[in-house]
Design a protein around this motif. Structure first.
Motif, PDB file in Angstrom:
ATOM      1  N   ALA A  55       7.673   7.013   6.151  1.00 39.30           N
ATOM      2  CA  ALA A  55       8.804   5.965   6.418  1.00 39.30           C
ATOM      3  C   ALA A  55       9.300   4.934   5.618  1.00 39.30           C
ATOM      4  O   ALA A  55      10.426   3.964   5.084  1.00 39.30           O
ATOM      5  CB  ALA A  55       8.844   5.313   7.743  1.00 39.30           C
ATOM      6  N   VAL A  56       7.968   4.261   4.645  1.00 35.63           N
ATOM      7  CA  VAL A  56       8.032   3.038   3.584  1.00 35.63           C
ATOM      8  C   VAL A  56       6.922   3.987   2.585  1.00 35.63           C
ATOM      9  O   VAL A  56       6.921   3.041   1.677  1.00 35.63           O
ATOM     10  CB  VAL A  56       6.645   2.199   4.378  1.00 35.63           C
ATOM     11  CG1 VAL A  56       6.880   1.567   5.651  1.00 35.63           C
ATOM     12  CG2 VAL A  56       5.191   3.215   4.631  1.00 35.63           C
ATOM     13  N   GLY A  57       7.188   4.620   2.412  1.00 33.77           N
ATOM     14  CA  GLY A  57       7.608   5.346   0.705  1.00 33.77           C
ATOM     15  C   GLY A  57       6.172   5.816   0.493  1.00 33.77           C
ATOM     16  O   GLY A  57       5.579   5.932  -0.704  1.00 33.77           O
ATOM     17  N   ARG A  58       4.937   6.303   1.239  1.00 36.06           N
ATOM     18  CA  ARG A  58       4.341   6.070   1.438  1.00 36.06           C
ATOM     19  C   ARG A  58       3.381   7.413   1.645  1.00 36.06           C
ATOM     20  O   ARG A  58       4.115   8.101   2.179  1.00 36.06           O
ATOM     21  CB  ARG A  58       2.970   5.171   1.677  1.00 36.06           C
ATOM     22  CG  ARG A  58       3.491   3.620   0.901  1.00 36.06           C
ATOM     23  CD  ARG A  58       2.020   2.988   1.299  1.00 36.06           C
ATOM     24  NE  ARG A  58       2.785   1.313   1.190  1.00 36.06           N
ATOM     25  CZ  ARG A  58       1.939   0.160   1.194  1.00 36.06           C
ATOM     26  NH1 ARG A  58       1.346   0.235   1.569  1.00 36.06           N
ATOM     27  NH2 ARG A  58       2.933  -1.077   1.015  1.00 36.06           N
TER      28      ARG A  58
ATOM     29  N   MET B  46       7.422 -13.322   0.264  1.00 35.97           N
ATOM     30  CA  MET B  46       6.998 -12.407  -1.135  1.00 35.97           C
ATOM     31  C   MET B  46       5.833 -11.283  -0.451  1.00 35.97           C
ATOM     32  O   MET B  46       4.635 -11.718   0.339  1.00 35.97           O
ATOM     33  CB  MET B  46       6.318 -12.254  -2.092  1.00 35.97           C
ATOM     34  CG  MET B  46       7.818 -13.119  -3.483  1.00 35.97           C
ATOM     35  SD  MET B  46       7.470 -13.557  -4.978  1.00 35.97           S
ATOM     36  CE  MET B  46       6.696 -15.973  -4.167  1.00 35.97           C
ATOM     37  N   GLU B  47       6.006 -10.294  -0.555  1.00 33.61           N
ATOM     38  CA  GLU B  47       5.041  -8.375  -0.632  1.00 33.61           C
ATOM     39  C   GLU B  47       4.100  -8.134  -1.955  1.00 33.61           C
ATOM     40  O   GLU B  47       5.595  -7.196  -2.231  1.00 33.61           O
ATOM     41  CB  GLU B  47       5.585  -7.596   0.566  1.00 33.61           C
ATOM     42  CG  GLU B  47       4.499  -6.520   1.473  1.00 33.61           C
ATOM     43  CD  GLU B  47       5.116  -6.345   2.949  1.00 33.61           C
ATOM     44  OE1 GLU B  47       4.869  -6.421   3.388  1.00 33.61           O
ATOM     45  OE2 GLU B  47       5.680  -5.534   2.407  1.00 33.61           O
ATOM     46  N   SER B  48       2.612  -8.393  -1.414  1.00 31.31           N
ATOM     47  CA  SER B  48       2.461  -7.207  -2.233  1.00 31.31           C
ATOM     48  C   SER B  48       2.065  -5.838  -2.137  1.00 31.31           C
ATOM     49  O   SER B  48       2.826  -5.102  -1.324  1.00 31.31           O
ATOM     50  CB  SER B  48       1.056  -7.773  -3.100  1.00 31.31           C
ATOM     51  OG  SER B  48       0.957  -6.684  -1.943  1.00 31.31           O
ATOM     52  N   ARG B  49       2.540  -4.879  -3.592  1.00 31.24           N
ATOM     53  CA  ARG B  49       2.264  -3.314  -3.328  1.00 31.24           C
ATOM     54  C   ARG B  49       1.441  -2.500  -3.779  1.00 31.24           C
ATOM     55  O   ARG B  49       0.787  -2.617  -5.619  1.00 31.24           O
ATOM     56  CB  ARG B  49       4.171  -3.202  -4.074  1.00 31.24           C
ATOM     57  CG  ARG B  49       4.455  -1.435  -4.532  1.00 31.24           C
ATOM     58  CD  ARG B  49       6.229  -1.316  -4.746  1.00 31.24           C
ATOM     59  NE  ARG B  49       5.440  -1.837  -6.288  1.00 31.24           N
ATOM     60  CZ  ARG B  49       6.799  -1.934  -6.840  1.00 31.24           C
ATOM     61  NH1 ARG B  49       8.099  -1.571  -7.105  1.00 31.24           N
ATOM     62  NH2 ARG B  49       6.362  -1.711  -8.350  1.00 31.24           N
ATOM     63  N   PRO B  50       1.203  -1.689  -3.307  1.00 31.15           N
ATOM     64  CA  PRO B  50       0.159  -0.659  -3.999  1.00 31.15           C
ATOM     65  C   PRO B  50       0.676   0.127  -5.368  1.00 31.15           C
ATOM     66  O   PRO B  50       1.499   0.557  -4.904  1.00 31.15           O
ATOM     67  CB  PRO B  50      -1.032  -0.176  -3.045  1.00 31.15           C
ATOM     68  CG  PRO B  50       0.445   0.083  -2.335  1.00 31.15           C
ATOM     69  CD  PRO B  50       1.211  -1.477  -2.521  1.00 31.15           C
ATOM     70  N   PRO B  51      -0.374   0.471  -6.136  1.00 28.58           N
ATOM     71  CA  PRO B  51       0.053   1.445  -6.680  1.00 28.58           C
ATOM     72  C   PRO B  51       0.199   3.186  -6.273  1.00 28.58           C
ATOM     73  O   PRO B  51       0.524   3.199  -5.248  1.00 28.58           O
ATOM     74  CB  PRO B  51      -0.913   1.335  -7.983  1.00 28.58           C
ATOM     75  CG  PRO B  51      -2.328   1.353  -7.365  1.00 28.58           C
ATOM     76  CD  PRO B  51      -1.902   0.337  -5.949  1.00 28.58           C
ATOM     77  N   ASN B  52       1.454   3.317  -7.408  1.00 28.98           N
ATOM     78  CA  ASN B  52       1.780   4.697  -6.978  1.00 28.98           C
ATOM     79  C   ASN B  52       0.690   6.041  -6.840  1.00 28.98           C
ATOM     80  O   ASN B  52      -0.564   5.441  -6.779  1.00 28.98           O
ATOM     81  CB  ASN B  52       3.110   5.344  -6.943  1.00 28.98           C
ATOM     82  CG  ASN B  52       3.294   4.875  -8.450  1.00 28.98           C
ATOM     83  OD1 ASN B  52       1.655   5.279  -9.478  1.00 28.98           O
ATOM     84  ND2 ASN B  52       4.160   5.188  -9.408  1.00 28.98           N
ATOM     85  N   VAL B  53       1.067   7.417  -7.186  1.00 24.67           N
ATOM     86  CA  VAL B  53       0.091   8.754  -7.244  1.00 24.67           C
ATOM     87  C   VAL B  53      -0.549   8.582  -8.649  1.00 24.67           C
ATOM     88  O   VAL B  53      -1.314   8.769  -8.340  1.00 24.67           O
ATOM     89  CB  VAL B  53       0.931   9.541  -6.713  1.00 24.67           C
ATOM     90  CG1 VAL B  53       0.019  10.690  -6.541  1.00 24.67           C
ATOM     91  CG2 VAL B  53       1.427   9.350  -5.124  1.00 24.67           C
TER      92      VAL B  53
END
Length: 487
Positions: A188-191, A309-316
């Motif tokens: 649901a949050v794109g992970r 603001m909210e940080s974002r982890p790297p993708n695959v």
């Protein structure tokens, strides 16, 4: 019933260390008077007979729940086959419940299963949560008394109530059921989470913080922890009423925040750092521009001019990550009056200290530490881990000029949360950062039911910032710095 688990009885007239006498040996036995041994009181406390999480005896209730779980699994499969999932977004709750009840009743008749009214209502509610929510977790998420939800595999779910962990009777059907709910949350949050990426940090729709780790890293089944998002923000008045600190400490903190001192809230996991930071933010003037930076957005500031603001982890592929440091660097170009970082835990500490030193007075953050002095050491360690080559004196000078106040929040052994110390940083003495404690929580004992006995007291030290407070219109009475006289 439990006869096969009994220990074999040992004859009392057979000494455990008896050895056969050698043949031909003559044994002289003299009567010896042995004084009866006085019972000695054990210095150790008696341990509870059963620890949380131990399996109890199988009873009717457990068998009934297992049977309902099997039926629910079959009904869930029938729902997936019959429900138009694409139409769920537009259907009202009542329409969806009616449709689920109809499909469930029809499936039960085909299976030849008869359930009483309460069992049908329970199944219907569980199926509704399976389709629209997070299955077994939905009931716990709706329970306002639950602060944390901790899942240790499909058969063991703990919750925290009033600072104490409790084992619930809620379970998942199996590991596949638990993994399906985890996947529903993270997708649901794109992970995503799987064997190649076995852990994930996400946020639920209501703002609750979610973390999961799946096999093979999680050995006995997937591990899930949910820190629930509180809809009702606890203000200073509520925290004083709950006994987290006193009115005198609140008056001091109001002066500290309003006069734009840089504040660090220090404490361990679950000690109430974010709650304290939220409460302190209530003293910020509504006319100021505030920027918040967090890994998972939890702060609930009530001011008008707030940028979140909210940080974002790297993708695959390992790309697209945005760290707290990236957000903080950008925030410095956005004309903030104050910067609030949810938690400083890495290289962003450099930019945070620089912001505090270069005109962004009144900034706040939290760190993990067990005392004010440990908090300063943590800041030094984080600067070193950031790869900055800096002499220790220059590093401490940077910290002492940037940080004015360290507020220590602690979670005590009875589950209560207290502001156990308020410490000012007053400068440098040689190579050492000088500090003075203004307020502390004094523990004096323990009640028979393991409740902490203690009181808050001033240390008798006058605040280093008293003149600053007076110039800003906060002339605190000298009495609030006088230590409490023990009765």
């Amino acid at each position: 019933m439990f006869s096969k688990y009994k220990k074999p009885s040992v004859p009392k007239d057979t000494p455990a260390n008896a050895t056969p006498a050698p043949s031909g040996a003559k044994i002289n036995v003299a009567p010896v008077a042995v004084a009866p041994e006085e019972p000695r009181q054990s210095l150790m406390k008696a341990m509870p007979a059963k620890r949380p999480g131990e399996a109890g005896p199988v009873d009717k209730e457990k068998r009934r729940k297992e049977r309902l779980g099997e039926i629910k699994l079959e009904l869930h499969k029938a729902l997936l086959d019959n429900l138009n999932l694409a139409a769920l977004d537009t259907a009202s709750e009542q329409e969806l419940r009616t449709e689920i009840n109809a499909i469930a009743n029809e499936t039960l008749e085909d299976m030849g299963i008869v359930l009483n009214r309460d069992e049908r209502q329970t199944l219907s509610q569980d199926l509704f949560f399976e389709v629209t929510g997070l299955g077994p977790l939905e009931t716990l998420l709706k329970d306002d008394g639950v602060n944390d939800i901790l899942v240790n595999g499909p058969q063991q779910i703990f919750v925290e109530r009033d600072g104490k962990l409790q084992l619930t009777d809620i379970t998942f059907k199996d590991e596949k059921h638990l993994l399906r709910i985890i996947d529903k949350i993270v997708s649901a949050v794109g992970r995503r989470v799987d064997e190649s990426n076995p852990y994930v940090d996400a946020r639920l729709a209501d703002g609750s913080r979610f973390n999961a780790m799946v096999p093979p890293i999680a050995v006995d089944g997937s591990l899930v922890s949910i820190r629930k998002f509180k809809k009702d923000k606890l203000g200073i008045e509520e925290l004083v009423k709950f006994g987290a600190f006193t009115e005198e400490m609140a008056a001091y903190l109001q002066a500290a925040v309003s006069t734009r001192l840089n504040i660090i809230v220090s404490g361990g996991t679950g000690s109430g750092k974010t709650t304290t930071l939220n409460a302190l933010s209530g003293f910020i003037d509504d006319a100021e521009r505030i920027l918040t930076i967090e890994d998972t957005a939890e702060l609930q500031l009530q001011q008008t001019h707030v940028g979140r603001m909210e940080s974002r982890p790297p993708n695959v592929e390992g790309k697209g990550g945005v760290s707290q440091r990236d957000c903080l660097k950008n925030a410095l170009r956005m004309r903030p009056d104050r910067i609030i970082v949810g938690e400083t835990r890495g290289e962003e500490v450099i930019d945070m200290l620089q912001a505090m030193n270069t005109g962004h007075d009144g900034s706040m953050t939290t760190i993990h530490a067990n005392s004010a002095r440990d908090g300063v050491s943590r800041l030094e360690n984080m600067i070193a881990m950031a790869g900055i080559e800096m002499p220790i004196k220059a590093m401490r000078s940077q910290i002492s000029s940037a940080v004015n106040l360290i507020v220590q929040a602690s979670r005590l052994q009875d589950g209560s949360r207290r502001m156990t110390s308020i410490t000012e940083i007053t400068g440098m003495e040689g190579d050492v950062i000088s500090m003075q404690e203004i307020f502390r929580y004094q523990r004096v004992g323990l009640t028979p039911d393991n409740k902490i006995i203690g009181h808050f007291t001033a240390t008798g030290v006058r605040s280093h910032f008293s003149e600053r407070f007076k110039l800003w219109g906060y002339d605190l009475p000298p009495a609030i710095f006088e230590p409490m006289v023990a009765e």
